[in-house]
Scaffold this active site. Structure first.
Site, PDB file in Angstrom:
ATOM      1  N   TYR A   1      -0.930   7.116   1.565  1.00 31.92           N
ATOM      2  CA  TYR A   1      -0.030   6.743   0.469  1.00 31.92           C
ATOM      3  C   TYR A   1      -0.231   5.286   0.076  1.00 31.92           C
ATOM      4  CZ  TYR A   1       4.322   6.259  -2.171  1.00 31.92           C
ATOM      5  OH  TYR A   1       5.242   6.016  -3.154  1.00 31.92           O
TER       6      TYR A   1
ATOM      7  N   SER B   1       4.412   0.990  -5.605  1.00 29.20           N
ATOM      8  CA  SER B   1       5.317   1.094  -4.466  1.00 29.20           C
ATOM      9  C   SER B   1       5.294  -0.219  -3.708  1.00 29.20           C
ATOM     10  CB  SER B   1       4.855   2.229  -3.540  1.00 29.20           C
ATOM     11  OG  SER B   1       5.472   2.151  -2.273  1.00 29.20           O
TER      12      SER B   1
END
Length: 258
Positions: free
Chosen positions: A154, A141
């Site tokens: 995350y 990501s």
């Protein structure tokens, strides 16, 4: 045909929806036999049906990537007749919150899927990938590389995906295995629509536009755009590419603030 994956054996985790579904379809379109590992067997079967309607070949396995025994059982079944050529570690979950809003349970939940799940699948598949000089693509990501508001847990997990990618790429050079990762910014998936509906009822359109504009290019990515990059990285055309992180972010990392 460029980017041909004809008769390659591919494993896609989380292949039943969103980016994983798009990757599964794109690999199949290029000729790969796709094995979908999914918590939701219904979603997996839906993706497999799409692939079969295209004239492709797909198989599904109910599997929680966080549970090593389930992962090992799935890979044993997949490799019973022939080894795999491609592993796409796409399965992942999200959490919104800073350090103070991240409980121990939240941290453990994200670790188990986003880090341990990737570890479980790479460990289960590595012996098979050695035989084929195969390819691993991990889904990281933009949060692996830059700070994102309210994404403490995350970001931690996706940073680990990035560094696991580098480590595996380095360790298995002599085995001919290539390992790379893709780092998307926001991608328009059903998850995004559900997140907006749940957290901003009545303001869905406004929030969608706001989130879209966080990418300098002015929109979210399409799942198919991420899938196309995955196809390239799995193909022989990318044979000189390993140990790399590929942002697909509409300019988020380098152009924000410019």
């Amino acid at each position: 045909m460029k980017f041909s994956l004809n008769n390659k054996q591919a494993v896609v985790t989380g292949g039943g929806s969103g980016i994983g579904k798009a990757i599964s379809l794109a690999l199949a379109e290029q000729g790969a036999v796709v094995h979908i590992l999914e918590m939701s067997e219904e979603n997996a079967e839906d993706t497999a049906a799409h692939i079969k309607d295209m004239g492709g070949s797909a198989f599904t396995y109910g599997c929680n990537v966080a549970v090593q025994e389930e992962v090992k059982a799935a890979f044993t079944a997949i490799t019973a007749e022939r080894p795999i050529d491609i592993l796409i570690n796409n399965a992942g979950i999200a959490h919104v919150g800073n350090l103070e809003k991240c409980t121990e349970e939240d941290l453990d939940r994200l670790y188990n899927v986003n880090i341990k799940g990737v570890y479980n699948c790479m460990q289960a598949g590595i012996a098979s990938l050695k035989k084929t000089k195969g390819v691993i693509v991990n889904m990281a990501s933009i949060a692996s590389s830059v700070g994102i508001n309210d994404r403490f847990a995350y970001s931690m997990t996706k940073g680990a995906v990035l560094t696991m990618t580098y480590s595996v790429a380095k360790d298995y050079l002599a085995d001919g295995i290539r390992c790379n990762c893709i780092s998307p910014a926001r991608v328009h998936t059903p998850f995004v629509d559900g997140f907006i509906s749940k957290n901003y009822p009545g303001k869905e359109k406004e929030m969608f536009e706001k989130l879209s504009k966080t990418q300098p290019i002015g929109r979210m990515a399409k799942p198919e755009e991420v899938a196309n990059l995955a196809v390239y990285l799995c193909s022989d055309e990318a044979s000189f590419v390993t140990g790399s992180n590929f942002p697909i972010d509409g300019g988020f990392i380098n152009l924000n603030g410019s």
